[in-house]
Design a protein around this motif. Structure first.
Motif, short mmCIF file in Angstrom:
data_model
loop_
_atom_site.label_atom_id
_atom_site.label_comp_id
_atom_site.label_asym_id
_atom_site.label_seq_id
_atom_site.Cartn_x
_atom_site.Cartn_y
_atom_site.Cartn_z
N UNK A 47 10.38 22.19 -18.42
CA UNK A 47 9.09 22.72 -18.86
C UNK A 47 9.15 23.11 -20.33
N UNK A 48 10.30 23.46 -20.81
CA UNK A 48 10.46 23.84 -22.21
C UNK A 48 10.78 22.68 -23.14
N UNK A 49 10.90 21.48 -22.56
CA UNK A 49 11.14 20.29 -23.37
C UNK A 49 12.59 19.86 -23.48
N UNK A 50 13.50 20.55 -22.81
CA UNK A 50 14.90 20.09 -22.80
C UNK A 50 14.98 18.78 -22.03
N UNK A 51 15.85 17.89 -22.50
CA UNK A 51 15.97 16.58 -21.87
C UNK A 51 17.36 16.38 -21.28
N UNK A 52 17.41 15.59 -20.20
CA UNK A 52 18.65 15.34 -19.48
C UNK A 52 18.73 13.86 -19.13
N UNK A 53 19.95 13.32 -19.13
CA UNK A 53 20.14 11.90 -18.87
C UNK A 53 21.37 11.67 -18.02
N UNK A 54 21.27 10.67 -17.17
CA UNK A 54 22.45 10.19 -16.48
C UNK A 54 23.34 9.47 -17.49
N UNK A 55 24.64 9.53 -17.26
CA UNK A 55 25.57 8.89 -18.20
C UNK A 55 25.27 7.40 -18.37
N UNK A 56 24.81 6.77 -17.30
CA UNK A 56 24.59 5.32 -17.31
C UNK A 56 23.44 4.90 -18.23
N UNK A 57 22.58 5.84 -18.61
CA UNK A 57 21.42 5.48 -19.45
C UNK A 57 21.41 6.17 -20.80
N UNK A 58 22.38 7.05 -21.04
CA UNK A 58 22.42 7.76 -22.33
C UNK A 58 22.50 6.77 -23.48
N UNK A 59 21.69 7.01 -24.48
CA UNK A 59 21.67 6.14 -25.65
C UNK A 59 20.74 4.95 -25.51
#
Length: 125
Positions: A52-64
């Motif tokens: 909700x605050x705009x922090x983003x998260x990614x699985x290792x397989x899709x980072x970058x």
């Protein structure tokens, strides 16, 4: 509460797609959204999330390669997918996170309270 995912399709390896998740019945200012995917014969897995605050998260397989973003005025969360690989082929779903999303919990699929219908992404030559 509704979530509507769209934007899937057929793309060649190395190509790009942008998925959209339009939400209604709640505000993106108060809820996080996570993207999941499920390939044939595999379990549903987390791909990316935005708090909700705009922090983003990614699985290792899709980072970058993948980027999540949102437009609160349009009630929409986007997943920009670049450098797509055949192993990215799956049905992609967006889901609402009913708790404070962090790096350690954004991808708990059994914790999501609302899901959109999926959109199929096929990466093939």
């Amino acid at each position: 509460v509704q979530l509507q995912a769209s934007g899937g399709g057929l793309v060649q390896p190395g190509g790009s797609l942008r998925l959209s998740c339009v939400v209604s019945g709640f505000s993106l200012s108060y809820f996080a959204i996570s993207w999941f995917r499920q390939a044939p014969g595999k379990e549903r897995e987390g791909v990316s999330g935005i708090s909700s605050g705009g922090d983003t998260f990614y699985a290792d397989s899709v980072k970058g390669r993948f980027t999540i973003s949102r437009d609160k005025d349009k009630n929409t969360v986007y997943l920009q997918m670049n450098s797509l690989k055949p192993e990215d082929t799956a049905v992609y779903y967006c889901a609402r996170v009913p708790y404070r999303a962090t790096e350690s919990n954004w991808d708990r699929r059994y914790g999501m309270d609302y899901w959109g219908k999926g959109t199929l992404v096929t990466v093939s030559s």
